[in-house]
Scaffold this active site. Structure first.
Site, PDB file in Angstrom:
ATOM      1  N   VAL A  30       0.871  -1.184   0.000  1.00 44.15           N
ATOM      2  CA  VAL A  30       0.000   0.000   0.000  1.00 44.15           C
ATOM      3  C   VAL A  30       0.903   1.227   0.000  1.00 44.15           C
ATOM      4  O   VAL A  30       1.730   1.392   0.898  1.00 44.15           O
ATOM      5  CB  VAL A  30      -0.916   0.014   1.233  1.00 44.15           C
ATOM      6  CG1 VAL A  30      -1.779   1.273   1.246  1.00 44.15           C
ATOM      7  CG2 VAL A  30      -1.795  -1.240   1.261  1.00 44.15           C
ATOM      8  N   HIS A  31       0.735   2.100  -0.974  1.00 43.51           N
ATOM      9  CA  HIS A  31       1.643   3.239  -1.151  1.00 43.51           C
ATOM     10  C   HIS A  31       0.882   4.564  -1.000  1.00 43.51           C
ATOM     11  O   HIS A  31      -0.244   4.685  -1.456  1.00 43.51           O
ATOM     12  CB  HIS A  31       2.271   3.152  -2.549  1.00 43.51           C
ATOM     13  CG  HIS A  31       3.265   4.224  -2.821  1.00 43.51           C
ATOM     14  ND1 HIS A  31       4.532   4.231  -2.261  1.00 43.51           N
ATOM     15  CD2 HIS A  31       3.182   5.339  -3.589  1.00 43.51           C
ATOM     16  CE1 HIS A  31       5.173   5.298  -2.680  1.00 43.51           C
ATOM     17  NE2 HIS A  31       4.382   5.985  -3.491  1.00 43.51           N
ATOM     18  N   PRO A  32       1.459   5.574  -0.359  1.00 42.81           N
ATOM     19  CA  PRO A  32       2.747   5.552   0.346  1.00 42.81           C
ATOM     20  C   PRO A  32       2.558   5.278   1.844  1.00 42.81           C
ATOM     21  O   PRO A  32       1.870   6.036   2.533  1.00 42.81           O
ATOM     22  CB  PRO A  32       3.291   6.965   0.111  1.00 42.81           C
ATOM     23  CG  PRO A  32       2.047   7.818   0.000  1.00 42.81           C
ATOM     24  CD  PRO A  32       0.951   6.943  -0.543  1.00 42.81           C
TER      25      PRO A  32
END
Length: 492
Positions: free
Chosen positions: A460-462
């Site tokens: 999962v970004h950021p």
């Protein structure tokens, strides 16, 4: 006249309450629970809910949450927030009052549980063993104090928890433990926390945030670095960040004497000869199993050499109908462990077959500022347990701290694997949200996840958590206990 029960539990902490509730509701048994106090605070501190609810995890987490606002307010300037910093002040009394109200709500919920649960009864007093099937409820801890009730018990569970340990040095009467720290009327201006464990480290962060102007927090520890038993890399990095936050850390130092100054402050002399004047000295050198008033010798319950009640993997003592769970057994002193043990032991007693608690791969946290999340083996433990070990390490500045003004707040992530098959045997995190992240990691480790499962998962970004999905190359290895930067042979 005595009352008869299927199960008598001495101690109304997390483990004892779980056991009592399960026995009464799942197995329809008649259950008695004995403890010395129903609501939090002096004189006995650990009331309904035990250490965790009253003088442990719950109030500590609330106070740490309050302490974190100090940095958040300061760092908000980097995100465009403008305010007059001189108008901001911390109100300790407000914090303590809110904390007390929250804890009282939990105490009351347990009181309601006893009122509303058929077969579950609470007895106020000091529980002790008179015979292997008889528990006395006394007015005081002294075995000569008046007996209020005698409870006949087919089965007995001891769940009396632990108690703060104090140094045996001159002037110890001038010190407090973590119990009293939760009820200080004012935040100490100058405070010394003695010990390098999680309680000392967590309170150092709380006191540092709420200290009056000109105040100072000092932590002393007889070894180096702090947090023995935790991952070494995290111990070193946390020390750096605590110091950067303004906390003085004295390692390889231990008090030898505490004297009272004329103004009421304390003059601390260390074994090295150094001295320090502070307003409060808080001892946080560990906790001991609470067995002193139980009269265990009357029925011959065995203790370990450290004073804990000796039990087998099913929480059974050497006396067939007597069991023990939680801190009093000296196993893993964590609330969720005690709860699991409470459920397991009731299944063992009243279910169709014995059930044991798995004490491996237990996720836990240190609510320091910044916090730690950890699960499984440390590097040192893994190197002793497996022939081949791979260590994946990352240390970076989280996105927010690129503009918060706190670039020193590094996030550390470490994954340790059995290099033979890639199974993840340890994960250690330092930084914001580490305790939340490690809970999910614990589930993965319970399912015997491999390092490939981690790096084949899309992150999962950021987020800081996504680093766990990006670590493909080990930073170093251990082969038969010897640390190596690279593998000596590609066949390994």
């Amino acid at each position: 006249m005595s009352k008869a029960f299927d199960l008598v539990i001495i101690g109304a902490g997390s483990g004892g309450l779980e056991a009592g509730w399960n026995a009464a509701t799942l197995y329809k048994k008649r259950v008695a629970v004995v403890d010395v106090q129903t609501v939090h605070g002096p004189p006995f501190f650990a009331a309904l809910g035990g250490t965790c609810v009253n003088v442990g995890c719950v109030p500590k987490k609330l106070m740490v949450t309050g302490a974190q606002y100090m940095d958040q307010l300061r760092e908000s300037a980097g995100f465009g927030w403008e305010f007059d910093a001189s108008t901001i002040k911390a109100n300790w009394k407000t914090l303590i009052a809110a904390k007390n109200a929250a804890v009282l709500d939990i105490n009351k919920s347990y009181e309601d549980m006893f009122k509303d649960t058929e077969g579950l009864e609470f007895f106020l007093g000091w529980g002790a063993l008179e015979q292997k099937n008889v528990v006395t409820v006394r007015e005081g801890a002294d075995p000569k104090s008046k007996v209020k009730e005698r409870l006949q018990a087919e089965h007995i569970i001891i769940a009396t928890g632990s108690w703060p340990q104090m140094l045996k040095i001159p002037g110890i009467e001038h010190c407090i433990s973590s119990n009293e720290a939760f009820y200080l009327e004012e935040p100490p201006r100058r405070v010394l926390t003695v010990g390098g464990g999680f309680i000392s480290v967590e309170f150092a962060g709380i006191f540092n945030a709420y200290k009056p102007v000109g105040g100072k927090v000092t932590l002393c520890y007889r070894n180096n670095p702090i947090l023995r038993g935790f991952d070494y890399t995290l111990r070193q990095e946390l020390t750096k960040q605590l110091v950067a936050n303004g906390i003085d850390i004295m390692t390889n130092e231990n008090p030898s004497k505490i004297e009272l100054n004329p103004d009421g402050s304390k003059h601390v002399t260390f074994e090295s000869g150094k001295t320090l004047d502070v307003d409060v000295v808080m001892m946080a050198i560990g906790r001991l199993p609470r067995t002193g008033y139980l009269q265990l010798q009357t029925v011959g319950v065995n203790l370990t050499d450290k004073g804990a009640i000796q039990v087998d993997e099913f929480s059974r003592t050497n006396v067939p109908n007597i069991y023990a769970i939680g801190d009093v057994t000296g196993r893993i002193m964590l609330t969720p462990v005690a709860i699991n043990e409470g459920a397991s032991v009731v299944d063992t007693i009243f279910g169709s077959k014995p059930r044991k608690t798995d004490h491996t791969r237990v996720a836990s946290a240190v609510f320091s500022i910044p916090p730690i999340g950890t699960c499984g083996l440390t590097e040192e433990e893994a190197a002793k347990s497996f022939e081949k070990v791979a260590v994946y390490l990352s240390c970076f500045t989280p996105l927010m701290h690129n503009i918060s003004g706190s670039k020193y707040k590094k996030f550390v992530a470490k994954i340790i694997t059995d290099h033979g098959d890639g199974t993840v045997v340890g994960v250690h995190l330092l930084g914001d949200s580490s305790p939340e992240i490690i809970q999910a990691v614990g589930i993965c480790m319970k399912l015997n996840a491999k390092i490939s499962d981690f790096y084949n998962t899309i992150g999962v970004h950021p987020t800081s958590a996504e680093e766990l999905c990006s670590m493909r190359t080990p930073s170093h290895y251990y082969i038969k206990g010897e640390k190596m930067e690279t593998l000596p042979d590609s066949s390994l």
